[in-house]
Write an enzyme that holds these catalytic residues in place. Structure first.
Site, PDB file in Angstrom:
ATOM      1  N   ASP A   1       3.726  38.137 -43.864  1.00 23.40           N
ATOM      2  CA  ASP A   1       3.873  36.675 -43.763  1.00 23.40           C
ATOM      3  C   ASP A   1       4.275  36.262 -42.354  1.00 23.40           C
ATOM      4  O   ASP A   1       3.906  35.194 -41.881  1.00 23.40           O
ATOM      5  CB  ASP A   1       4.990  36.137 -44.673  1.00 23.40           C
ATOM      6  CG  ASP A   1       4.881  36.606 -46.100  1.00 23.40           C
ATOM      7  OD1 ASP A   1       3.766  36.910 -46.524  1.00 23.40           O
ATOM      8  OD2 ASP A   1       5.934  36.663 -46.780  1.00 23.40           O
TER       9      ASP A   1
ATOM     10  N   HIS B   1       7.636  38.593 -46.654  1.00 21.06           N
ATOM     11  CA  HIS B   1       6.981  39.907 -46.528  1.00 21.06           C
ATOM     12  C   HIS B   1       6.684  40.116 -45.040  1.00 21.06           C
ATOM     13  O   HIS B   1       6.476  39.143 -44.304  1.00 21.06           O
ATOM     14  CB  HIS B   1       5.621  39.964 -47.218  1.00 21.06           C
ATOM     15  CG  HIS B   1       5.585  39.568 -48.650  1.00 21.06           C
ATOM     16  ND1 HIS B   1       5.594  38.269 -49.079  1.00 21.06           N
ATOM     17  CD2 HIS B   1       5.467  40.316 -49.774  1.00 21.06           C
ATOM     18  CE1 HIS B   1       5.512  38.233 -50.397  1.00 21.06           C
ATOM     19  NE2 HIS B   1       5.436  39.457 -50.852  1.00 21.06           N
TER      20      HIS B   1
HETATM   21  C1  XUL Z   1       3.621  37.936 -56.760  1.00 19.90           C
HETATM   22  C2  XUL Z   1       5.037  37.779 -56.367  1.00 19.90           C
HETATM   23  C3  XUL Z   1       5.400  38.299 -55.014  1.00 19.90           C
HETATM   24  C4  XUL Z   1       6.771  38.867 -54.933  1.00 19.90           C
HETATM   25  C5  XUL Z   1       7.116  39.495 -53.612  1.00 19.90           C
HETATM   26  O1  XUL Z   1       3.335  37.490 -58.027  1.00 19.90           O
HETATM   27  O2  XUL Z   1       5.823  37.219 -57.092  1.00 19.90           O
HETATM   28  O3  XUL Z   1       5.246  37.271 -54.102  1.00 19.90           O
HETATM   29  O4  XUL Z   1       7.743  37.892 -55.206  1.00 19.90           O
HETATM   30  O5  XUL Z   1       6.215  40.465 -53.228  1.00 19.90           O
END
Ligand code: XUL
Ligand code: CO
Length: 439
Positions: free
Chosen positions: A102, A99
Site C-alpha cells: 500500500d 500493507h
Molecule cells: C481482506 C482483508 C485484508 C486484511 C489485511 O479481506 O481483510 O485487507 O485486513 O491483509
C-alpha cells in the site's frame, strides 16, 4: 499543501447538528463506563482502501480520480503519506494500518522493493512524530503479486515460501521502526482450490513453520507487537485455512502458537463464514484471543467481501458489547475501518463522510452496549435463564459432583414432569431496540 482543501477538522457537534462534516455521536473525551470513547475505540484508518482503492471492479475501471494519481510511483507514494496524515488529523483518528504494497511501489527485486519501503518508512516516521498519530498494525501483502498464485507460506513452491519469509522479515523490521502495536497475518491465498492436488498436511505444517519463524525473529529484534491472525473463510482462495475464529484457534493450539497470537476479527469475514460478527467476537473472547477488529459490514444479498463502511447499529452495538465484556476491552487492538467507499461515491469528500458514518455507528454502538451492561438487560435474562444451575441438581453438575449414575438416581426419584420456560426472545429483542433508540 492540502489534499482535502474543502474539508474542515471534524468535531463533535451532537445529534442536532446538520453539519455533514461533524460527529453526531463520537465525542472523543466523553467518558463511558470509566474510559473515554477515544480509549475504548482506538479508531484506525485502513491505508489500502482509503488511499489506494479507486473503485475498480471486475467489470469496470476506477471511478475515483485522486490528486496523486498523475505522479510517478515513488512520488505518488510520498503524496499518499501526506494525504494519510492530513486525513487522520482532520478526522481526529489516532491510528492507521497498512500493507507493504500500500505504501511503497514494488521494485524489480526484493532489494529494490526494500529500498522503496525504506524511503517511505522514513517519511511515515517523520509524520508520526509531527502529528502524534500511531501505527495500529502493519502487514505483508502476500497475495497480489502473481508469484503468490499458489499461496505464500502454503505454496507448493518452496521459492515462494522463501520470498514470503523475506518479505515478512522486512515488515517486522518496519513494524518495529514505526512502533506498530500489532502485526497482522491475513492468509489471503493460504488455502486450496482443490484437494485433488493438495497436500493439506504439508501446507498447514508450513504455515505453522512460517509463523514460528516470525515469532522467533520478532523476539530476536525486540519487536513487541501483538501478533494477530485474521480469519476469513474464502476469497480470493476457494477455501482459506483460517476459516473462522474457532478454526484459527484450533490451528494455533495444535502448533504451539496460542501464546503468541490473538485474532483480528473482521465483520464481513464473519458473515462470509456463516456467522454473525458477535459470534466470532464471542468465540475469540472466550478463548482469551480477542485482539482487534476490522470494522466494516457485508451485504446479506451478496456473497462476497463488499467491505462497506459499517452503519448497522445492531451489529456495532453487539460488537461493542463483546469488546466491553472482554477483559481489558480492545486492549492493544483497535477499531480499524477495513472498509471502502462505494464505487459510486468517488469524490474525495466521500472518504470523510464514510469514516464519519462508520465512526458514529461505533460510537452509538458503544453507548448502547454500555447501557445494556449498566442496566443488565442481557445479563439479567441470562442469569435467570440458567438459574437451574445455581442450586439443587444443577449446582451439583457444575461442581463436578454428579455422574451418570447419580443423575439417573435423581431422575428416578422425581415425582413431577420436567417443566421448561419460554425464552421470550421477542420481548428481549424489543428491549434491545429500546436501548439502541435511547442513546
Ligand atoms: C481482506 C482483508 C485484508 C486484511 C489485511 O479481506 O481483510 O485487507 O485486513 O491483509
Ligand atoms: Co481485514
Amino acid at each position: 499543501m492540502s489534499f482535502f482543501p474543502n474539508v474542515p477538522e471534524i468535531k463533535y457537534e451532537g445529534r442536532s447538528s446538520k453539519n455533514p462534516f461533524s460527529y453526531k455521536h463520537y465525542n472523543p473525551q466523553e467518558v463511558v463506563l470509566g474510559k473515554t470513547m477515544e480509549e475504548h475505540l482506538r479508531l484506525a484508518v485502513a491505508y489500502w482502501h482509503t488511499f489506494n482503492a479507486n473503485g475498480t471492479d471486475p467489470f469496470g475501471a476506477g471511478t475515483a480520480v485522486r490528486s496523486w494519481d498523475s505522479l510517478s510511483p515513488l512520488d505518488r507514494s510520498k503524496a499518499r503519506v501526506e494525504a494519510n496524515f492530513e486525513l487522520l488529523v482532520k478526522l481526529g483518528v489516532p491510528f492507521y494500518a497498512f500493507h507493504d504494497a500500500d505504501v511503497a511501489p514494488e521494485g524489480a527485486t526484493l532489494a529494490e522493493t526494500n529500498k522503496n519501503i525504506d524511503v517511505i518508512v522514513a517519511k511515515l516516521k517523520e509524520f508520526q512524530q509531527a502529528t502524534g498519530k500511531k501505527l495500529l498494525w502493519n502487514t505483508a501483502n502476500l497475495f497480489t503479486n502473481p508469484r503468490y498464485v499458489h499461496g505464500a507460506s502454503t505454496s507448493n513452491n518452496a521459492e515462494v515460501f522463501a520470498y514470503s519469509a523475506a518479505t515478512i522479515k522486512k515488515m517486522l523490521e518496519v513494524g518495529k521502526e514505526l512502533g506498530a502495536e500489532n502485526y497482522v497475518f491475513w492468509g489471503g491465498r493460504e488455502g486450496y482450490e482443490s484437494l485433488l492436488n493438495t497436500d493439506m498436511g504439508l501446507e498447514l505444517d508450513n504455515l505453522a513453520r512460517m509463523l514460528h519463524m516470525a515469532v522467533d525473529y520478532a523476539k530476536e529484534i525486540g519487536f513487541g507487537a501483538q501478533f494477530l491472525i485474521e480469519p476469513k473463510p474464502k476469497e480470493p482462495t476457494k477455501h482459506q485455512y483460517d476459516f473462522d475464529a474457532a478454526t484459527a484457534l484450533q490451528f494455533l493450539q495444535k502448533y504451539g502458537l496460542k501464546d503468541y497470537f490473538k485474532l483480528n476479527i473482521e465483520a464481513n469475514h464473519a458473515t462470509l463464514a456463516g456467522h454473525t460478527f458477535e459470534h466470532e467476537l464471542r468465540v475469540a473472547r472466550l478463548n482469551g484471543a480477542l485482539g482487534s477488529i476490522d470494522a466494516n459490514q457485508g451485504d446479506y444479498l451478496l456473497g462476497w467481501d463488499t467491505d462497506e463502511f459499517p452503519f448497522d447499529l445492531y451489529s456495532t452495538t453487539l460488537a461493542m458489547y463483546e469488546i466491553l465484556k472482554n477483559d481489558g476491552g480492545i486492549g492493544k487492538g483497535g477499531v480499524n475501518f477495513d472498509a471502502k467507499v462505494r464505487r459510486t461515491s468517488f469524490e474525495d469528500e466521500d472518504l470523510f463522510f464514510a469514516h464519519i458514518a462508520g465512526i458514529d455507528a461505533y460510537a452509538h454502538g458503544l453507548k448502547a452496549a454500555a447501557k445494556l451492561i449498566e442496566e443488565r438487560v442481557l445479563d439479567g435474562v441470562i442469569e435467570e435463564r440458567y438459574s437451574s444451575y445455581s442450586s439443587g441438581i444443577g449446582a451439583d453438575i457444575v461442581a463436578g459432583k454428579a455422574s451418570l449414575k447419580s443423575l439417573e438416581q435423581y431422575v428416578l426419584t422425581q415425582q413431577q414432569p420436567i417443566v421448561n420456560r419460554s425464552n421470550r426472545l421477542e420481548q428481549l429483542r424489543a428491549a434491545l431496540n429500546e436501548v439502541i433508540f435511547s442513546v
